[in-house]
Write an enzyme that holds these catalytic residues in place. Structure first.
Site, PDB file in Angstrom:
ATOM      1  N   HIS A 173       0.825  -1.205   0.053  1.00 42.11           N
ATOM      2  CA  HIS A 173      -0.085   0.044  -0.037  1.00 42.11           C
ATOM      3  C   HIS A 173       0.818   1.447   0.003  1.00 42.11           C
ATOM      4  O   HIS A 173       1.478   1.560   0.866  1.00 42.11           O
ATOM      5  CB  HIS A 173      -0.896  -0.061   1.362  1.00 42.11           C
ATOM      6  N   GLU A 210       0.013  -0.946  -4.794  1.00 35.64           N
ATOM      7  CA  GLU A 210      -1.230  -0.139  -4.850  1.00 35.64           C
ATOM      8  C   GLU A 210      -0.664   1.226  -4.484  1.00 35.64           C
ATOM      9  O   GLU A 210       0.023   1.524  -3.563  1.00 35.64           O
ATOM     10  CB  GLU A 210      -2.287  -0.569  -3.823  1.00 35.64           C
ATOM     11  N   ASP A 266      -1.470   5.786  -5.474  1.00 39.73           N
ATOM     12  CA  ASP A 266      -2.276   7.004  -6.008  1.00 39.73           C
ATOM     13  C   ASP A 266      -1.456   7.787  -6.803  1.00 39.73           C
ATOM     14  O   ASP A 266      -0.287   8.047  -6.630  1.00 39.73           O
ATOM     15  CB  ASP A 266      -2.516   7.622  -4.946  1.00 39.73           C
ATOM     16  N   HIS A 285      -0.628  10.811  -2.473  1.00 40.53           N
ATOM     17  CA  HIS A 285      -1.921  10.446  -2.177  1.00 40.53           C
ATOM     18  C   HIS A 285      -2.940  11.700  -1.824  1.00 40.53           C
ATOM     19  O   HIS A 285      -4.100  12.006  -2.225  1.00 40.53           O
ATOM     20  CB  HIS A 285      -1.867   9.735  -0.937  1.00 40.53           C
ATOM     21  N   GLU A 313      -4.185   3.819  -8.397  1.00 41.05           N
ATOM     22  CA  GLU A 313      -5.616   4.699  -7.974  1.00 41.05           C
ATOM     23  C   GLU A 313      -5.484   6.054  -8.636  1.00 41.05           C
ATOM     24  O   GLU A 313      -4.655   6.909  -8.060  1.00 41.05           O
ATOM     25  CB  GLU A 313      -5.761   4.535  -6.557  1.00 41.05           C
TER      26      GLU A 313
END
Length: 235
Positions: free
Chosen positions: A6, A33, A35, A48, A107
Site C-alpha cells: 500500500h 497499490e 495513487d 495521495h 488509483e
C-alpha cells in the site's frame, strides 16, 4: 493470496516514494497499490493527499504546483531523517522501477480529474507500458468509464468505501467491464466474494495490516490484500 504494498512499504518507509517501493520489493510483495494525481503542468505524480503538508515540506495543493516545483520538495524527512531528500516520483519513474511480473494497482484520484483530462494523460502513459500487469482503480466510477472508453484493453477495478446493496445489480448496470472489486476490509461479505468469483472478478481488499485479518480474508477466497507491511504479513 497476493500481497500488494500500500503506497509501497508505507509502514516502514515514506509512502509513495521510490524508497518505499524499493523496500516493498525487498520485503517480498507481489505488487503495489499507489495513487496518482495531476500537476499544474499536466504531469502525473504519485502522491495521495490533495495537499502537500502531511507527507512533504511543501504547502498547498498538488495541482497548484508544476512538476519542477514538486521535485524541489523533500518527501521523506517527515517519516524519518533516514529518508531525508526523497522526492515525489512521477508515474513513469514508478512504473519503470516495478518488475513486469508484479501486479500494479494505480488509483486515479477523482477531484478535478475529469475537468483536467487526467484520464487521457493516464491512458497515454499506459500505452507505453503494455508489458506491465496494470489495473486502474478509482472511487469515481465515471472516471473509470472514461478510461475504458479511451482504451478498452485497460483493466478496471472499482473502489468502494462501504458495502454495496445488490452488488450484482450494481456491477451489471455499469457501462464498462469490471476486472476487480476493491472494498475496505470492513465491508467485504462472503456472499460478495462468492458472487464476484463466479463472475471471474478479482477481489483486492484494503488496508489489511494484521495477520489475523489476512488469514480471515484468505479463508473467504479473497485474491489479494493491500497492506502497509508486506514483509510482516508475508511472514
Amino acid at each position: 493470496m497476493y500481497i500488494l504494498a500500500h503506497r509501497g512499504a508505507s509502514g516502514t518507509a515514506p509512502e509513495n516514494t521510490i524508497a518505499a517501493f524499493k523496500k516493498a520489493i525487498i520485503d517480498g510483495c507481489d505488487g503495489f497499490e499507489f495513487d496518482v494525481q495531476q500537476t499544474k503542468d499536466g504531469k502525473l505524480v504519485v502522491f495521495h493527499d490533495w495537499t502537500l503538508e502531511r507527507t512533504s515540506n511543501g504547502k498547498g495543493y498538488v495541482r497548484e504546483h508544476t512538476l519542477d516545483e514538486l521535485k524541489e520538495l523533500d518527501a521523506g524527512s517527515w517519516f524519518s531523517e533516514e529518508f531525508k531528500g526523497e522526492k515525489i516520483p512521477t508515474l513513469e519513474e514508478t512504473l519503470d522501477l516495478i518488475p513486469n511480473n508484479m501486479l500494479i494497482n494505480i488509483e486515479l484520484k477523482e477531484e478535478y480529474s475529469k475537468e483536467r483530462g487526467s484520464e487521457k494523460i493516464l491512458v497515454d502513459i499506459l500505452q507505453k507500458y503494455k508489458t506491465k500487469n496494470i489495473i486502474v482503480s478509482s472511487f469515481s466510477h465515471n472516471l473509470l468509464k472514461n478510461i475504458k472508453t479511451l482504451d478498452p484493453s485497460i483493466k478496471i477495478g472499482i473502489l468502494v468505501e462501504s458495502s454495496l446493496l445488490n452488488l450484482d445489480k450494481y456491477i451489471a448496470n455499469l457501462e464498462f467491464e469490471v476486472s476487480a472489486y476493491h472494498p475496505s476490509k470492513s465491508f467485504i461479505l462472503q456472499e460478495d466474494v462468492n458472487y464476484l468469483k463466479s463472475k471471474n472478478i478479482d477481489i483486492n481488499v484494503w488496508t489489511v495490516n494484521s495477520s489475523k485479518d489476512a488469514e480471515t480474508l484468505k479463508a473467504m477466497g479473497v485474491k489479494s490484500i493491500i497492506t502497509n507491511y508486506p514483509k510482516e504479513i508475508r511472514e
